[in-house]
Design a protein around this motif. Structure first.
Motif, PDB file in Angstrom:
ATOM      1  N   GLY A 272       0.943  -1.069   0.262  1.00 35.41           N
ATOM      2  CA  GLY A 272       0.061   0.108   0.123  1.00 35.41           C
ATOM      3  C   GLY A 272       1.027   1.291   0.269  1.00 35.41           C
ATOM      4  N   THR A 273       0.803   2.389  -0.391  1.00 32.31           N
ATOM      5  CA  THR A 273       1.571   3.277  -1.104  1.00 32.31           C
ATOM      6  C   THR A 273       1.121   4.545  -0.631  1.00 32.31           C
ATOM      7  OG1 THR A 273       1.077   2.893  -3.701  1.00 32.31           O
ATOM      8  CG2 THR A 273       2.724   2.394  -2.683  1.00 32.31           C
ATOM      9  N   GLY A 274      -0.787   4.421   0.122  1.00 44.09           N
ATOM     10  CA  GLY A 274      -0.924   6.173   0.421  1.00 44.09           C
ATOM     11  C   GLY A 274      -2.455   5.369   0.357  1.00 44.09           C
ATOM     12  N   GLU A 275      -3.660   6.429   0.938  1.00 42.30           N
ATOM     13  CA  GLU A 275      -4.875   6.519   1.033  1.00 42.30           C
ATOM     14  C   GLU A 275      -5.923   6.197   0.059  1.00 42.30           C
ATOM     15  OE1 GLU A 275      -5.710   6.247   4.403  1.00 42.30           O
ATOM     16  OE2 GLU A 275      -3.438   5.819   4.922  1.00 42.30           O
ATOM     17  N   LYS A 276      -5.346   6.527  -1.121  1.00 40.35           N
ATOM     18  CA  LYS A 276      -6.834   6.678  -1.883  1.00 40.35           C
ATOM     19  C   LYS A 276      -6.656   4.905  -2.126  1.00 40.35           C
ATOM     20  CE  LYS A 276      -5.744  11.195  -4.348  1.00 40.35           C
ATOM     21  NZ  LYS A 276      -4.893  11.834  -4.812  1.00 40.35           N
ATOM     22  N   LEU A 277      -8.117   4.988  -2.788  1.00 37.48           N
ATOM     23  CA  LEU A 277      -8.254   3.418  -3.848  1.00 37.48           C
ATOM     24  C   LEU A 277      -7.317   2.748  -4.083  1.00 37.48           C
ATOM     25  CD1 LEU A 277     -12.124   3.621  -3.147  1.00 37.48           C
ATOM     26  CD2 LEU A 277     -10.631   1.883  -1.877  1.00 37.48           C
ATOM     27  N   ASP A 278      -6.746   3.460  -5.482  1.00 33.98           N
ATOM     28  CA  ASP A 278      -6.068   3.182  -6.187  1.00 33.98           C
ATOM     29  C   ASP A 278      -4.288   3.187  -5.847  1.00 33.98           C
ATOM     30  OD1 ASP A 278      -5.240   5.602  -5.982  1.00 33.98           O
ATOM     31  OD2 ASP A 278      -5.194   6.077  -8.471  1.00 33.98           O
ATOM     32  N   ASN A 308      -4.510   3.570 -17.127  1.00 36.70           N
ATOM     33  CA  ASN A 308      -5.332   3.970 -17.109  1.00 36.70           C
ATOM     34  C   ASN A 308      -5.698   5.116 -18.443  1.00 36.70           C
ATOM     35  OD1 ASN A 308      -5.883   4.409 -13.599  1.00 36.70           O
ATOM     36  ND2 ASN A 308      -3.915   3.856 -14.036  1.00 36.70           N
ATOM     37  N   PHE A 309      -4.956   4.647 -19.380  1.00 43.79           N
ATOM     38  CA  PHE A 309      -5.088   5.502 -20.162  1.00 43.79           C
ATOM     39  C   PHE A 309      -5.768   4.551 -21.508  1.00 43.79           C
ATOM     40  CE2 PHE A 309      -1.790   8.474 -18.803  1.00 43.79           C
ATOM     41  CZ  PHE A 309      -2.099   9.129 -19.695  1.00 43.79           C
ATOM     42  N   LYS A 339      -3.337  11.908 -13.373  1.00 43.85           N
ATOM     43  CA  LYS A 339      -3.935  12.186 -11.805  1.00 43.85           C
ATOM     44  C   LYS A 339      -4.259  10.246 -11.411  1.00 43.85           C
ATOM     45  CE  LYS A 339      -5.944  15.941 -10.817  1.00 43.85           C
ATOM     46  NZ  LYS A 339      -7.234  16.720 -10.656  1.00 43.85           N
ATOM     47  N   LYS A 340      -5.026  10.339 -12.608  1.00 45.44           N
ATOM     48  CA  LYS A 340      -5.949   8.679 -11.903  1.00 45.44           C
ATOM     49  C   LYS A 340      -4.150   7.424 -11.835  1.00 45.44           C
ATOM     50  CE  LYS A 340     -10.113   8.816 -14.893  1.00 45.44           C
ATOM     51  NZ  LYS A 340     -10.525   8.520 -16.090  1.00 45.44           N
ATOM     52  N   MET A 341      -3.711   7.878 -12.358  1.00 41.54           N
ATOM     53  CA  MET A 341      -2.044   7.001 -12.569  1.00 41.54           C
ATOM     54  C   MET A 341      -1.574   6.930 -10.954  1.00 41.54           C
ATOM     55  SD  MET A 341      -0.325   8.321 -15.841  1.00 41.54           S
ATOM     56  CE  MET A 341       1.216   6.906 -15.556  1.00 41.54           C
ATOM     57  N   SER A 364       3.929  17.914  -5.037  1.00 44.17           N
ATOM     58  CA  SER A 364       2.663  17.721  -4.334  1.00 44.17           C
ATOM     59  C   SER A 364       1.819  17.273  -5.592  1.00 44.17           C
ATOM     60  CB  SER A 364       1.969  19.165  -4.041  1.00 44.17           C
ATOM     61  OG  SER A 364       0.487  19.208  -3.298  1.00 44.17           O
ATOM     62  N   ASP A 365       0.218  16.289  -4.674  1.00 40.81           N
ATOM     63  CA  ASP A 365       0.065  15.848  -6.006  1.00 40.81           C
ATOM     64  C   ASP A 365      -1.208  16.947  -6.713  1.00 40.81           C
ATOM     65  OD1 ASP A 365       0.414  13.187  -5.651  1.00 40.81           O
ATOM     66  OD2 ASP A 365      -0.661  12.438  -4.149  1.00 40.81           O
ATOM     67  N   ASP A 366      -0.907  18.377  -5.604  1.00 39.36           N
ATOM     68  CA  ASP A 366      -2.123  19.068  -6.010  1.00 39.36           C
ATOM     69  C   ASP A 366      -1.224  20.012  -7.398  1.00 39.36           C
ATOM     70  OD1 ASP A 366      -4.121  18.414  -4.208  1.00 39.36           O
ATOM     71  OD2 ASP A 366      -3.575  20.198  -2.707  1.00 39.36           O
ATOM     72  N   ALA A 367       0.279  19.590  -7.906  1.00 36.72           N
ATOM     73  CA  ALA A 367       0.282  20.913  -8.396  1.00 36.72           C
ATOM     74  C   ALA A 367      -0.050  20.480  -9.640  1.00 36.72           C
ATOM     75  CB  ALA A 367       1.677  19.371  -8.935  1.00 36.72           C
ATOM     76  N   PHE A 368      -0.314  20.529 -10.350  1.00 38.91           N
ATOM     77  CA  PHE A 368      -0.883  20.287 -12.041  1.00 38.91           C
ATOM     78  C   PHE A 368      -2.875  21.855 -11.707  1.00 38.91           C
ATOM     79  CE2 PHE A 368      -0.485  15.777 -13.579  1.00 38.91           C
ATOM     80  CZ  PHE A 368       1.012  16.992 -14.062  1.00 38.91           C
TER      81      PHE A 368
END
Length: 442
Positions: A272-278, A308-309, A339-341, A364-368
């Motif tokens: 697991g590499t984060g909180e998100k489902l993916d 994802n593409f 972002k989905k990746m 940051s994941d908010d960079a975009f």
């Protein structure tokens, strides 16, 4: 992921750089530093000594080719030994049976419920009909948490809030799954301590009652060597089939991942590499070893892109690039795909040579977000026809997006340069696709 360990291993191997050949003296120095790096990362000392002894024997038995520097050879040897240490090859989850039953066990706070939701989401994406089962009857709000995760993943959740018997709930869930023709049942159990005899007896009874095709032990990688000891205690009681390492996105030292396979003799199957489902990956020992050594992980990056593409969207995009009609609507669509990746820093770390460069950077994941705000402040006509964006339009867009006129101008300049590059690549026979924009430099 493993930033501290990666840095120390890089330092250890660098001690061989500049050396004309491998000798017993310089190998001994390098191996000592590697062993120290592994022990500092909370790898079991016996495991660290065993693997570094193998590295030393392998290095001294090698004849260095003229075209290969000693440091390069050592990187390969260390990568091979780390791969072997973590299991050598990927081991798949066993999903045989009608339905296949996956029992999820682990300590309190290890991330079992979150992992159950992630696994359900992953298997649903593989077109499997999944049922999540809430058997954590002790932790407040555990059932509600699983229901929320199930709703986000689009997976049905079976729960009996009034029933305080986990064995009965599990049995009833299996019967329900058969009625509903579910293909996979994931049973989330209560967190327990290895020393809690009553709780350990309960999960053993649950396992006996439902006869799972796969029993997974979930462990928090940030607990280091304690994780290994706990896994050993659970395995003696449950004889589980595989390990799940969670929270690898945190400041973990990595010792659990490197020790657990050897000590418990059970494969790591997911991370697991984060909180998100993916934020879940199948564990590949060779790819993990490469990432620890800063060699990147191109295969995983390509696999994420393929997942994802959209192929139809890619064909449509290629036609537009060929006609030089790529516009801001297409740009925005491609940003959404990227972002989905997953985590941006995680993605960038998969590019060979780039991981070391960005390990201390805050990507940051908010960079975009500033880019998206600028594009969404354009009218539909402006997005489709960037050429009309004159000075007054740019000022309005800057005001509307909460950015500066300079940021708008920079984006337009980058966009135009990217259009030219994509057209040139297409003319040379390359496939259309958007390179990652340098929003992360902001």
């Amino acid at each position: 992921m493993f930033d501290s360990l990666s840095t120390k291993l890089d330092y250890a191997i660098k001690s061989l750089k500049g050396e004309g050949k491998i000798t017993e003296i310089n190998v001994a120095t390098t191996v000592k530093e590697i062993r120290r790096a592994l022990v500092d990362a909370d790898v079991n000392y016996k495991v660290a000594k065993s693997v570094t002894d193998k590295i030393k024997d392998e290095a001294l038995g090698q004849d260095v080719l003229i075209a290969v520097k000693p440091g390069q050879l050592m990187v390969k040897i260390v990568a091979d030994e780390l791969t072997n240490l973590m299991g050598g090859t990927k081991v798949d989850i066993n999903l045989t049976g009608e339905p296949a039953v996956v029992l999820v066990a682990g300590l309190q706070g290890s991330g079992k419920t979150t992992f159950s939701g992630k696994l359900g989401y992953l298997l649903k994406k593989q077109n499997r009909n999944v049922l999540l089962v809430a058997c954590d009857i002790y932790r407040p709000a555990a059932i509600d948490q699983l229901k929320v995760l199930g709703e986000q993943a689009g997976v049905e959740v079976y729960a009996e809030p009034e029933n305080r018997n986990a064995v009965e709930i599990a049995r009833n869930a299996i019967a329900y799954a058969k009625e509903q023709r579910k293909k996979v049942v994931i049973v989330d159990t209560a967190g327990r301590l290895a020393i809690d005899e009553q709780m350990m007896r309960e999960i053993a009874e649950v396992k006996k009652a439902i006869q799972p095709t796969e029993t997974l032990f979930v462990v928090d990688s940030m607990t280091g060597q304690d994780a290994v000891n706990t896994a050993k205690a659970f395995n003696e009681r449950l004889n589980f089939d595989g390990v799940v390492l969670t929270k690898l996105d945190g400041d973990s030292r990595g010792g659990a991942a490197l020790s657990i396979r050897t000590v418990v003799e059970k494969p790591i199957k997911y991370i697991g590499t984060g909180e998100k489902l993916d934020a879940i990956d199948v564990f590949h020992p060779d790819r993990m070893a490469q990432r620890i050594l800063g060699m990147g992980d191109v295969i995983s990056l390509v696999e994420r892109a393929q997942q994802n593409f959209d192929e139809e969207e890619a064909r449509r995009l290629q036609k537009k690039i060929r006609k030089n009609q790529f516009d801001f609507n297409d740009f925005l669509s491609q940003l959404e795909q990227i972002k989905k990746m997953g985590s941006l820093k995680d993605l960038v770390g998969m590019i060979p040579g780039v991981g070391k460069m960005v390990k201390d950077m805050d990507i940051s994941d908010d960079a975009f977000k500033p880019i998206e705000a600028i594009i969404r402040s354009m009218t539909p006509y402006e997005r489709a026809n960037p050429v009309v964006l004159n000075g007054s339009r740019r000022r309005r867009i800057a005001d509307g997006s909460g950015t500066s006129i300079q940021e708008v101008n920079n984006l337009l300049k980058q966009f135009e340069e990217m259009r030219k590059m994509m057209k040139a690549m297409n003319n040379m026979g390359g496939k259309g696709g958007m390179p990652v924009p340098n929003a992360m430099r902001r």
